[in-house]
Design an enzyme around this catalytic site. Sequence first.
Site, PDB file in Angstrom:
ATOM      1  N   CYS A 217      31.834  19.092   4.079  1.00 39.76           N
ATOM      2  CA  CYS A 217      32.554  18.355   3.079  1.00 39.76           C
ATOM      3  C   CYS A 217      32.982  19.136   1.969  1.00 39.76           C
ATOM      4  O   CYS A 217      33.849  18.766   1.148  1.00 39.76           O
ATOM      5  CB  CYS A 217      31.805  17.257   2.566  1.00 39.76           C
ATOM      6  SG  CYS A 217      31.003  16.103   3.761  1.00 39.76           S
TER       7      CYS A 217
ATOM      8  N   HIS B 223      33.435  14.642  -4.462  1.00 40.54           N
ATOM      9  CA  HIS B 223      33.423  14.223  -3.129  1.00 40.54           C
ATOM     10  C   HIS B 223      32.767  12.916  -2.805  1.00 40.54           C
ATOM     11  O   HIS B 223      32.057  12.201  -3.715  1.00 40.54           O
ATOM     12  CB  HIS B 223      32.367  15.135  -2.352  1.00 40.54           C
ATOM     13  CG  HIS B 223      31.978  14.746  -1.045  1.00 40.54           C
ATOM     14  ND1 HIS B 223      32.992  14.207  -0.112  1.00 40.54           N
ATOM     15  CD2 HIS B 223      30.895  14.496  -0.086  1.00 40.54           C
ATOM     16  CE1 HIS B 223      32.473  14.017   1.266  1.00 40.54           C
ATOM     17  NE2 HIS B 223      31.188  14.139   1.298  1.00 40.54           N
TER      18      HIS B 223
ATOM     19  N   ASN C 130      33.492   8.162   3.560  1.00 41.64           N
ATOM     20  CA  ASN C 130      33.165   9.638   3.529  1.00 41.64           C
ATOM     21  C   ASN C 130      34.072  10.181   4.346  1.00 41.64           C
ATOM     22  O   ASN C 130      33.777  10.158   5.518  1.00 41.64           O
ATOM     23  CB  ASN C 130      31.745   9.878   3.736  1.00 41.64           C
ATOM     24  CG  ASN C 130      31.352  11.634   3.697  1.00 41.64           C
ATOM     25  OD1 ASN C 130      32.414  12.254   3.614  1.00 41.64           O
ATOM     26  ND2 ASN C 130      30.168  11.924   3.625  1.00 41.64           N
TER      27      ASN C 130
END
Length: 339
Positions: free
Chosen positions: A122, A261, A291
């Site tokens: 990520c 994030h 996500n």
Amino acid sequence: MKLIGMVNKMRNASITGWGKYLPDNILTNKDLEEIVDTSDDWIRSRTGIKQRYIADDGETTSDLAYHAARKALKTADLKAEEIDMIIVATVTPDMPFPATSCILEDRLGADNAATFDLEAGCSGFVYGLSVASQFIESGMYDNILVVGAETLSKIMDWEDRNTCVLFGDGAGAAVVQAVDKGGLMSFDLGSDGSGGESLYMPGGGSLNPATEKTVEDKLHYIKMAGNQVFKFAVKRMSQASRDVVNKAGFGTEDVDLFIPHQANTRIINSAAKRLDLNNDEVYVNLPEYGNTSSASVPIAMAEAREKGLIKNGDKVVLVAFGAGLTWASAFLEWNEEGK
């Protein structure tokens, strides 16, 4: 291992174009109630997620990347043939090789671009920005396209309620060019490989090549130890943000917008609290997208800019954590006025 340090810049690099793309299909928490043993209340209370976007069966990571890239090029007023380099951050490439960036280069018609994929979970997009900035600052290249794109639904175990409720598909892109002042001022990158098995996909590589047994054992799906990742994320998100701001010569009180994030609202809130940031200074779109891994930060950044929440001169922090375990942060003084 941690990398922190200033570099002597010949010129500055900045984000001058941005774009995002989401697939058409929306999967709500209510829809998930029909698939796995979970509930809308359970998902919202533990993650903050309401829905996520899911790619079609025939829709690839390069498809999503292409649409986001086209938008970024348009906002930067840049033609595909003017691109010097394409960096695609992803953990879900179209195939092991060729690189998804090569597929994207061909589809865009960016015939003059060098290309490669970057895999840092990520954190990948912010890692990609750090690489792009070096090429711009040195004068080697003038126009670089950085894309974070994922089709995580393709590696999801839809019987595992601990993971399938978390992730979504999408892509975000940025054009990085030279500017006279401001732009990307500092980075903080790091990793802790001892936590690798906290978030990983064990099958498909040289360790566990694809066989009938690896498929039966579901080794080609995301595996995650949620509590370990949570603890790592809260610590690293706040520390990496503070480090990158201080390295640029500022304090967290100078930050106009914090773009983290988008993994879990509790992680975001905990990091924001440690940094003494109020709600207006933190951008959150997690409830709508879930996500999206390496696409998370560029999607949020593009959306914040589209909403007018970022303007020239604003000081912005981009920060992420991901599989590896990795973390990455960037501090920039927003300047989209190309040289």
